[in-house]
Design a protein around this motif. Sequence first.
Motif, short mmCIF file in Angstrom:
data_model
loop_
_atom_site.label_atom_id
_atom_site.label_comp_id
_atom_site.label_asym_id
_atom_site.label_seq_id
_atom_site.Cartn_x
_atom_site.Cartn_y
_atom_site.Cartn_z
N PHE A 117 41.29 34.06 61.04
CA PHE A 117 40.95 35.03 60.01
C PHE A 117 42.12 35.15 59.04
O PHE A 117 43.24 34.72 59.34
N LEU A 118 41.85 35.71 57.87
CA LEU A 118 42.88 36.02 56.89
C LEU A 118 42.86 37.52 56.63
O LEU A 118 41.78 38.11 56.44
N HIS B 36 52.16 35.08 65.37
CA HIS B 36 50.80 34.73 65.01
C HIS B 36 50.74 34.41 63.52
O HIS B 36 51.22 35.18 62.70
N PRO B 37 50.13 33.28 63.13
CA PRO B 37 50.05 32.94 61.70
C PRO B 37 49.27 33.99 60.92
O PRO B 37 49.58 34.28 59.78
N GLU B 38 48.25 34.60 61.53
CA GLU B 38 47.51 35.64 60.84
C GLU B 38 48.41 36.83 60.52
O GLU B 38 48.28 37.47 59.49
N ALA B 39 49.36 37.10 61.42
CA ALA B 39 50.26 38.23 61.22
C ALA B 39 51.18 37.98 60.02
O ALA B 39 51.48 38.89 59.26
N PHE C 188 39.88 42.16 56.76
CA PHE C 188 39.83 40.73 56.47
C PHE C 188 39.55 40.47 54.99
O PHE C 188 38.97 41.31 54.30
N SER C 189 39.93 39.28 54.55
CA SER C 189 39.68 38.88 53.17
C SER C 189 38.20 38.60 52.91
O SER C 189 37.75 38.63 51.77
N ARG C 190 37.44 38.35 53.98
CA ARG C 190 35.99 38.15 53.90
C ARG C 190 35.44 38.35 55.30
O ARG C 190 36.18 38.66 56.24
#
Length: 323
Positions: A299-300, A312-315, A67-69
């Motif tokens: 999540f990012l 999935h937008p996260e994908a 994840f980015s954070r």
Amino acid sequence: MKLSVVVPCYNEEEVIGRFDEKIREVLGRLAVEYELCYVDDGSADGTLQRIRTLAQQNGSTTRYVSFSRNFGKEAAMLAGLKEAGGDAVILMDADLQHPPELIEKMLDLYQLGHDQVIARRSREGDKPLRSMVSKLYYRAVNKWVDVELTDGVGDFRLLSRTAVDALVSLPEYNRFSKGLFSWIGFDTVTFDYRNAQREGGATKWRFGSLVNYGIDGMISFNSRPLRVAIYAGLSLAGLAAAYALWIIGAAVVGGVTAPGYVTLVAIIVGLGGLQMVMLGLIGEYIGRIYYETKRRPHFLVKETNGTAPAHHPEARLAGRAGR
């Protein structure tokens, strides 16, 4: 069959190497194709570098998402479930408090047709006060929520592909997985295991985190606290009306007397505190609605060596950011 093991990680640099070694030793004895799906939840130590090394050493049997954070364990579990491609998926922690040796028993129960195979830990080794509070909490919360929550049951479980698809299809932003696991239903079996000690690192569950998690469990799957607020308000209004009638009657019979200031102050403070609790409760529900309406991704992804489903937008973010 193919088995996916999803492992959320946050600052697990100290133990993740031992975990990987032990779980591969167990999986190597089983007649299954497997993959390990590590999810780095924005760790501040060298966890990501250790995962990269494991992926390079073990090739296609290791997938990871970073994840980015730090987005929290709920987001990490969701990311792992989206990434996992197995016919069955096991969720477990990297600190070895979830014994890898239990995987064989989980698979045996899965082969009998169960969609959820749940490992319920004992309370051995816990502090007596914590065990007592936990039992009281679950006894109380199950009188409120619309699903059943069981003491000792956590994230350590096997899910069939049907159950995984059901969980991933739930779009809510404020996720409480214990409740979601129970809400989706399907054929479920539970077995007990002896509690294991953490082999490295520090626990992420502080007192404040446990309190917040308990509040999430209380309000995530019901609106009964709001109904209690209505009953409490009506009860107080009735008591106030009765007290007012009593004061009027006493004044008519015996004349007007000076009331006790201590009683008056106690009533004002008590009612003020109750109002603040009720406002906070209503605000908690409104806050959850507020976050749901934003429709932000859970999540990012900063880095990944896998490819999540394209819808999935996260994908899609992972596809642009992955290396």
